[in-house]
Design a protein around this motif. Structure first.
Motif: not given
Ligand code: GRF
Length: 225
Positions: A76-79, A84-85, A106-108
């Protein structure tokens, strides 16, 4: 995030995620260097500092970023950092190009219909990490590649472009991968162009292509006789 709308005249802003060689990134770089191509790469992100693809981007002045996954306590923190980037760079479409990290649901979801991947098989056949080996083991006579929108389940989502190649007797993983890779380098820029031209819509679990043409009478037989 709102669905991608291509009413605006500007070039579609691409973020490309890689982990290694970056030959598909190169195909996208080559396409975007043609002035009429309707998309531009604004950021390349790798989870590995030694990814060869980073150099391909740097060589042509495309901004790059390394986000080493090992430095994060969880996916989660990586995604979140990826997200953000990409958001900061005003990326509109994320292209996974040999990005060897599973993304969180969540990212998808956040990037739904703005996140595409290329996989070296004719999906839904041969999902997973060894599609060339699996195609050879199954004895199929035709394989290929698929560009698709990403859904939380691995190697699934609405299919935008597929390209087929023959599987030859005597192929091993390397020879089949090489033949499919050449098809990937045509398929990925085409998929991006179709999206950038506003010609792809997602209806249910399928992608529809506006004005897509086919080669009349195209049939690939293997063997040819
Ligand atoms: C390609 O075969 C792609 O389909 C798969 O990973 C490989 C990446 O190759 N997802 P490259 O880094 O683009 O050369």
């Amino acid at each position: 995030m709102a669905p991608l709308s291509r009413a605006s005249a500007g070039k579609l802003r691409l973020g490309v995620l890689i982990s290694g060689r970056g030959s598909n990134l190169q195909a996208l770089i080559d396409a975007t260097r043609i002035s009429t191509f309707p998309a531009e790469i604004v950021l390349v992100i790798s989870n590995r500092a030694d990814a060869q693809g980073l150099m391909r981007a740097e060589d042509v002045g495309i901004p790059t970023l390394v986000i080493p996954h090992a430095k994060f306590p969880d996916r989660e923190s990586f995604d979140d950092t990826l997200d953000a980037a990409l958001t900061k760079a005003e990326v509109e479409l994320v292209c996974l190009a040999g990005f060897m990290r599973l993304l969180t649901p969540g990212f998808a979801e956040r990037w739904r219909d703005r996140l595409i991947n290329i996989h070296p098989s004719l999906l839904p056949a041969f999902k997973g990490l060894r599609p060339h080996r699996d195609a050879i083991a199954a004895g199929v006579r035709v394989s290929g590649c698929t560009v698709h929108y990403v859904r939380p389940e691995m190697d699934s989502g609405p299919i935008i472009v597929q390209a087929a190649v023959p599987v030859e007797d005597g192929d091993d993983e390397a020879t089949l991968a090489g033949r499919i890779l050449a098809a990937e380098h045509a398929a990925y820029p085409l998929a991006v162009r179709l999206i950038a031209e506003g010609r792809v819509s997602v209806i249910g679990d399928k992608a529809r292509i506006d004005g897509g043409t086919i080669t009349p009478g195209a049939v690939m037989l293997n063997p040819a006789e």
